[in-house]
Scaffold this motif. Structure first.
Motif, PDB file in Angstrom:
ATOM      1  N   ILE A 134      -9.020  -1.283  10.198  1.00  0.00           N
ATOM      2  CA  ILE A 134      -8.363  -2.566   9.892  1.00  0.00           C
ATOM      3  C   ILE A 134      -6.932  -2.328   9.432  1.00  0.00           C
ATOM      4  O   ILE A 134      -6.706  -1.577   8.487  1.00  0.00           O
ATOM      5  N   PRO A 135      -5.967  -2.969  10.058  1.00  0.00           N
ATOM      6  CA  PRO A 135      -4.607  -2.853   9.537  1.00  0.00           C
ATOM      7  C   PRO A 135      -4.473  -3.705   8.275  1.00  0.00           C
ATOM      8  O   PRO A 135      -4.776  -4.891   8.294  1.00  0.00           O
ATOM      9  N   VAL A 136      -4.083  -3.088   7.179  1.00  0.00           N
ATOM     10  CA  VAL A 136      -4.032  -3.809   5.907  1.00  0.00           C
ATOM     11  C   VAL A 136      -2.647  -4.402   5.701  1.00  0.00           C
ATOM     12  O   VAL A 136      -1.645  -3.695   5.862  1.00  0.00           O
ATOM     13  N   PRO A 137      -2.554  -5.671   5.326  1.00  0.00           N
ATOM     14  CA  PRO A 137      -1.232  -6.274   5.186  1.00  0.00           C
ATOM     15  C   PRO A 137      -0.546  -5.923   3.871  1.00  0.00           C
ATOM     16  O   PRO A 137      -0.081  -6.794   3.169  1.00  0.00           O
ATOM     17  N   ASN A 138      -0.542  -4.671   3.497  1.00  0.00           N
ATOM     18  CA  ASN A 138       0.355  -4.259   2.413  1.00  0.00           C
ATOM     19  C   ASN A 138       0.803  -2.845   2.711  1.00  0.00           C
ATOM     20  O   ASN A 138       0.300  -2.198   3.630  1.00  0.00           O
ATOM     21  N   LEU A 139       1.768  -2.384   1.925  1.00  0.00           N
ATOM     22  CA  LEU A 139       2.441  -1.156   2.340  1.00  0.00           C
ATOM     23  C   LEU A 139       1.784   0.101   1.812  1.00  0.00           C
ATOM     24  O   LEU A 139       2.269   1.204   2.045  1.00  0.00           O
TER      25      LEU A 139
ATOM     26  N   LYS B  22      -0.871   1.731   2.658  1.00  0.00           N
ATOM     27  CA  LYS B  22      -1.387   2.720   3.602  1.00  0.00           C
ATOM     28  C   LYS B  22      -0.416   2.976   4.740  1.00  0.00           C
ATOM     29  O   LYS B  22      -0.773   3.441   5.815  1.00  0.00           O
ATOM     30  N   ARG B  23       0.823   2.610   4.498  1.00  0.00           N
ATOM     31  CA  ARG B  23       1.823   2.689   5.552  1.00  0.00           C
ATOM     32  C   ARG B  23       1.995   4.120   6.037  1.00  0.00           C
ATOM     33  O   ARG B  23       2.153   5.047   5.275  1.00  0.00           O
ATOM     34  N   HIS B  24       1.977   4.253   7.336  1.00  0.00           N
ATOM     35  CA  HIS B  24       2.178   5.534   8.003  1.00  0.00           C
ATOM     36  C   HIS B  24       1.177   6.595   7.617  1.00  0.00           C
ATOM     37  O   HIS B  24       1.315   7.749   7.960  1.00  0.00           O
TER      38      HIS B  24
END
Lengths: 335, 290, 323, 314
Positions: C256-261, C263-265
């Protein structure tokens, strides 16, 4: 944002309308954005926000009978694409410098052509280096392997591939000429979540490896957080907020629409009892409200919002078109 | 784009279709011609009495068009205008009942095939395969060969020739409708089969069925006249259009007006049915237009 | 919530196979669960995992190949037409596609009143009209839309019609088959709020079928994860998200792409391969070909769905003590 | 592929039996005693009995039907004419080529004109050319075939004297029948080609091709047209039925001694075996044409080909 030497794409005040028999749909109403080499811009919005129209306008693949670009410039590598003659657009730019990845891999591939031929097609028509047929085949093989498909599968027809593989082929078609800009139009919306993760990871990896700039059109704020450097949020044909991901996701100086978008998403990490959606519906694109286009749905709407279209309030690279942050020069509304 | 119109009153799909149809000038002309033809059947006697087309007058035989005889006269000196005018009813008397019955049978069998699928559908399809392996014209010929060429027999012949196509069309429409989720929904809240058929499937299929009906009307008009022409339909002296042309054959050099006018009558009739059908199809599904 | 543990729906070994040209498609293969009154069971899985077929089979919109479904103790599978129609009054469905799930030739009021009419539940016209007005109010449809037709309305409003129609019969139990996946995010949130409010007010029980994990977590008390026709893991919503056990569940959650930063990259662990199709499946774990932990033990025998912790079931050899 | 063709040929058998049954049943309803019709009232009782025995008319319907089927499949025997007492097949052999020439040349004529104009009409939608060709097509599709034949005969044979108006002597004799039958079908093919092309050019993969920078000519012909081809071929196949029926009438107009005029004459003379034989034979031809359309389909579309080969393997 003004270091123009590595500026790749600069769209200024783009306006696109669709003319139906008796109606005019105001699809894109003065969009300005810019993109540097190797950068990823997320273009976020809901159905009818004008994301796809903007992308098609850049590539000039809008349906020519109904759609019309009424205003604006699209500067790409120093040339205004809206003034480039069609044959030069086809020969130097479309498919060669700018490529597009479409949303639905099921319909984006020609069902009666081998996938290898579909990938090779762009190369054949943009064959500047006069590659021999063998070299073209080699390039097709290389591109297929790049997107994680065995090269033997180039003899397959689309119906022989799974959904995820088809989307990889679509990506291979976009990549084969090594473009400097890729426009990805909801590249994973039609895919299952585990396949989406595979494809997104692959796009990210390739983009980094090839240094390609990308405009990623999506409605998913999660994907943006994962993939993009900058974000532009669109509503009713306008960009209402633009900035780096950090600026947008920090929640500071946030447009009420952006707040609503975030509020509509259930939080995976903590238990929320209620969602805080935006009430109401998208405005009718043939009859947009005056002033701020978001005013009928805005929980913080003020009197000025109904009359004057807000200009941008700027803070660093973060720009918000909202009267709440008043700084921007109010533009008189067109209607 | 998908937003509703802001018109104060909402239109039902039927009203919407009628509205769109009324915006289409070409189809309106077609409809006007069809109405004119129906009026001719009712009031033709007042325009020119049938008697004019029967009474023979050798002295004025094979005359070209004139103020007195608009379409000229035939080999017996009969007024061709009268004959063509009164010929309308024979075509219509065959085309309308045949089309209507074929369509009703189509709807019934189509609905059965869609609902009691598998075995009924399989049998139906095999039977249709057989009937459609014989060109319709031949099937009609065979029926007329067996029964003879009266109006009633021609209706039967046309029915047998057209039913396979009607059933096939109806079947595919019904099957696609039954696959719609609202049928499942209706079933889930307790609708019986007859509810499903009469409240959902048939009302939703009618538009497409009427389009297929106009196409059938046009096809039957052409087919009936050609049967009469080859001498296996309505036979002279009945002034059916095809029969008129059959009579005119020997005078192809001396009196071409005998050929031109009945032919135009057939052409106009078939054409206006087609125009109405096209207009309806566009009005039902505006996406097809552009 | 757990004080009134009264099962409203019991599903035992439900099976639905489809005959296809290539073989027997095991769309739903031996699925069992129980739902207590007033609770929401979320069913998640990717396309082709049989979750929609599961919903339709429970309602007997498609005939099950085998198994039992008890609604308040009555077996739906063995009912005749008449009993079934009566039972369906208690059990309704909200469909995925707001475009094809409502009859385009009926007005809003006709659509919502149709369930009442076909079951002859309301006597007078007035009674029906009142009920339609009330239903429209409940789902937030403006009264002026009474005589509108579906083609004049957007997806969100159409889905509200679908909900009003399902509620018209005052059911106890509703199967929601991806009711929000065709909608935009902001509209999706509106619909979810309506569904949750209704549950609260009327004490409804839901099966909520979806492919969207964040939605399912938000709305469900319990979650069942399906893969190729089988239930691979079932636990309470919190437990499943904090302690996923089955490798497939883990992969789903990671994807799931999480809408916060945060777990970015950080590249998520991506599982390989794609969902196949359950045509004539060989016995054995159906996820094994994509699983990093698969061994030869996973092939040849179906892993049982076993309770490994209180209320947490998983069908994986890693967790039932065999490996 | 060969396996598939063989299987399709086997499927034809029940269809042919069904067709024979339909034709047999319809013609069985002919009122009156065939022997009386053929021999006239003046014949003796012995003559009647001999006639009935010779053509099996003393046997019940079911027996005659099965006997017919048996003869048809074992000896390729289409019955014996009541009038001439000669095998129907002999006459068919002489007449079928004429009908085939007319049918094949007109479908080719109609396809070439219809498909090419249809594509252009779709690509230049709403242009003058589109408008004119649609209008012409509209009218042509409503023209009765035999009337068109007469009009063409008046123009080209009687007025201009370029072409013969009847008979089957040289290739020139076939031009008018070809145009007569071909023109109305070219109109129908044009209309459906245009429709399918309009659909095809709006497909996503056509947009993909454009976005690759492929020249418009290639986009239209290679991507859009090849895909639109499939339904167009199918439509042409379906029209073949009407066209074969139309050939019957056209032969009548131009006095060609083909299968069509044979059937019509036999109908008029109540020569039931001849009608049955002719109709069944035409149905077989039609079925073979449809089969070849299906095979052609498989060559254009890999998806369909795959389905056949997959089935064949099983």
């Amino acid at each position: 944002m003004n270091t123009s030497n590595n500026m790749l794409l600069k769209v200024e005040n783009l306006q696109v309308v669709y003319k139906a028999r008796r109606e005019t749909v105001y699809a894109v109403n003065g969009v300005s954005l810019s993109l540097k080499k190797g950068e990823t811009l997320g273009l976020v919005g809901e159905t009818g926000a004008g994301k796809t129209t903007t992308a098609y306008a850049i590539l000039r693949v809008l349906p020519d009978r109904t759609a019309k670009v009424v205003n604006g410039t699209i500067e790409f590598e120093g040339k205004n694409l809206l003034e480039v003659p069609e044959n030069l657009m086809r020969h130097g730019i479309r498919g060669e410098k700018i490529a597009i990845i479409f949303q639905d891999p099921m319909s984006a591939l020609n069902p009666i052509m081998k996938v290898g031929d579909q990938i090779a097609e762009a190369l054949k028509f943009h064959n500047k280096e006069e590659l021999s047929p063998e070299k073209i085949e080699e390039q097709v093989d290389r591109t297929l392997e790049l997107v994680g498909i065995q090269k033997e599968r180039k003899y397959d027809f689309p119906h022989q591939l799974s959904g995820g593989m088809k989307q990889r082929v679509v990506i291979a078609i976009a990549l084969v000429c090594e473009p400097v800009l890729i426009i990805a139009d909801e590249p994973t919306t039609a895919l299952d979540v585990t396949i989406q993760a595979q494809v997104l990871a692959m796009i990210d990896e390739l983009r980094e490896k090839l240094g390609t700039a990308m405009i990623l059109i999506t409605h998913d704020l999660g994907i943006v957080a994962q993939m993009c450097d900058n974000v532009a949020i669109m509503y009713a044909g306008e960009i209402i907020e633009i900035g780096s991901v950090e600026e947008i996701y920090s929640g500071k100086m946030q447009h009420p629409y952006t707040t609503g978008l975030f509020g509509s998403l259930p939080d995976l990490e903590k238990k929320t009892d209620r969602l805080y959606p935006i009430e109401g519906l998208m405005p009718d694109p043939t009859d947009l409200p005056t002033g701020c286009k978001f005013n009928p749905r805005c929980p913080r709407c003020m009197d000025i919002c109904r009359e004057v279209q807000p200009g941008f309030s700027v803070e660093g690279t973060h720009r918000v078109a909202c009267h709440l942050y008043g700084g921007g020069t109010g533009r008189e509304t067109d209607e | 784009m998908f937003m509703g119109k802001k018109s104060s009153r909402s239109m039902s799909p039927l009203q919407e279709t009628i509205y769109r149809f009324s915006q289409n000038k070409v189809s309106l002309i077609g409809l006007a011609v069809v109405i004119l033809l129906l009026l001719v059947i009712i009031f033709g006697e007042f325009v020119t009495p049938f008697e004019n087309g029967v009474k023979q007058n050798i002295r004025i035989r094979l005359q070209g068009p004139s103020a007195e005889h608009w379409f000229g006269t035939d080999a017996y000196g009969r007024d061709i205008f009268t004959r063509v005018l009164h010929g309308t009813k024979y075509t219509m008397m065959i085309a309308f009942p045949a089309t209507f019955i074929a369509e009703v049978i189509g709807i019934i069998l189509g609905a059965c095939a869609a609902f009691y699928s598998r075995w009924f559908d399989n049998i139906l399809m095999r039977v249709l395969d057989v009937f459609q392996a014989i060109p319709g014209q031949l099937l009609a010929l065979a029926v007329v060969a067996a029964l003879g060429g009266s109006i009633f027999n021609l209706v039967i012949a046309m029915l047998i020739a057209r039913i396979p196509a009607s059933v096939r069309t109806a079947r595919s429409i019904m099957i696609s409708l039954v696959g719609q989720e609202y049928i499942d929904a209706a079933r889930s809240y307790g609708s019986r089969d007859y509810h499903l058929i009469f409240r959902h499937v048939i009302p939703n299929s009618l538009g497409a069925m009427i389009v297929s009906m106009t196409i059938n009307l046009s096809a039957i008009t052409l087919q009936v006249s050609s049967m009469s022409y080859i001498g296996l339909g309505v036979s002279p002296p009945t002034p059916e259009w095809g029969a008129l042309l059959s009579e005119a054959r020997e005078f192809i050099i001396t009196a071409p007006h005998m050929i031109i006018f009945p032919g135009i009558a057939i052409l106009l009739t078939a054409l206006s049915f087609n125009l109405v059908g096209d207009g309806l199809r566009d009005a039902l599904d505006p996406r097809l237009r552009d | 919530m757990s004080e009134k543990k009264k099962p409203i729906l019991v599903v035992n070994n439900l099976k639905k196979y489809f005959r296809t040209k290539k073989g027997l498609l095991h769309a739903v293969d031996d699925v069992s669960f129980t739902i207590d009154e007033g609770r929401t069971l979320g069913v998640v899985g990717e396309s082709g995992c049989g979750k929609s077929t599961l919903g339709k089979t429970i309602l007997r919109l498609t005939e099950p190949t085998g198994g039992e479904v008890f609604l308040e103790g009555e077996d739906i599978v063995s009912m005749n037409e008449k009993q079934l129609r009566k039972t369906r009054l208690k059990m309704q469905m909200i469909f995925q596609d707001p475009y094809s799930s409502i009859d385009p030739r009926m007005s809003v009021a006709q659509i919502i009143s149709d369930p009442l009419k076909v079951n002859r539940l309301c006597g007078s016209r007035k009674e029906i009209d009142d009920r339609v007005d009330r239903m429209m109010d409940v789902v937030g449809l403006a009264p002026r839309l009474r005589d509108s037709y579906p083609h004049e309305l957007d997806g969100g409003r159409r889905q509200r019609i679908g909900i009003a129609r399902a509620l018209a019969l005052d059911p106890k139990f509703i199967i929601c088959d991806e009711p929000v996946s065709a909608l935009d995010v902001s509209i999706q949130a509106q619909i979810i709020n309506i569904l949750m409010d209704l549950k609260e007010e009327k004490g409804l029980t839901y099966i909520f079928i979806t492919h969207d994990l964040s939605v399912v977590k938000h709305i469900s008390d319990e979650i069942a994860v399906m893969y190729l026709g089988q239930c691979v893991e079932k636990a309470s919503s919190d437990e499943l998200f904090s302690q996923p056990l089955h490798p497939y569940t883990k992969a789903l959650l990671a994807a799931i792409p999480v809408p916060n930063l945060s777990k970015r990259h950080a590249r998520p662990t991506v599982i390989r391969g794609e969902v196949g199709n359950p045509i004539d499946p060989a016995p054995g774990c159906r996820f094994a070909p994509r699983c990093d932990f698969a061994t030869e033990k996973c092939v040849g025998r179906n892993p049982e769905l076993r309770e490994v912790a209180n209320g947490h079931f998983v069908a994986c050899l890693l967790h039932n003590g065999e490996m | 592929m060969i396996k598939y063709i063989i299987r399709r040929l086997i499927v034809l058998i029940p269809i042919i039996i069904g067709v024979t049954l339909v034709v047999f049943t319809i013609l069985e309803m002919t009122p009156g005693d065939p022997a009386k019709m053929m021999l006239g009232d003046g014949a003796t009782l012995e003559q009647f009995q001999a006639f009935n025995a010779k053509f099996g008319l003393d046997k019940p319907f079911v027996y005659r039907f099965f006997n017919y089927i048996l003869q048809l499949f074992t000896r390729f025997d289409f019955g014996t004419s009541w009038l001439t007492s000669r095998p129907v097949l002999d006459t068919l052999k002489a007449r079928v080529p004429i009908t085939l020439i007319i049918a094949v040349s007109s479908i080719a004529f109609a396809s070439i004109i219809g498909v090419s104009l249809g594509v252009i009409s779709a690509v230049k939608q709403y242009s003058k050319l589109d408008y004119i060709s649609r209008l012409t097509a509209m009218i042509l599709a409503a023209v009765p075939v035999f009337w068109l034949g007469m009009m063409l005969a008046i123009l080209f044979a009687l007025k201009l004297g370029w072409l013969p108006s009847s008979g089957t002597g040289s290739w020139k004799h076939y031009i008018l029948p070809m145009m007569t039958l071909g023109l109305p079908y070219s109109a129908r093919i044009l209309r459906s080609t245009r429709g399918y092309m309009l659909e095809a050019v709006r497909q996503d993969f056509v947009r993909t091709a454009r976005s690759k920078g492929v020249p418009e000519r290639v986009v239209i012909w290679k991507h859009a047209f090849l895909n639109a081809c499939l339904p167009v071929i199918n439509t042409i196949g379906v029209y073949m039925g009407g066209l074969l029926g139309g050939a019957v009438v056209t032969e009548n107009v131009f006095g060609c001694n083909g299968l069509g005029s044979f059937i019509i004459n036999s109908v008029k003379r109540k020569d039931i075996p001849a009608v049955t034989g002719g109709t069944v034979f035409l149905a077989i031809i039609f079925a073979l044409i449809l089969l070849s359309v299906d095979i052609l389909y498989a060559f254009v579309d890999p998806r369909i080909k795959a389905r056949y080969t997959a089935k064949g393997a099983k």
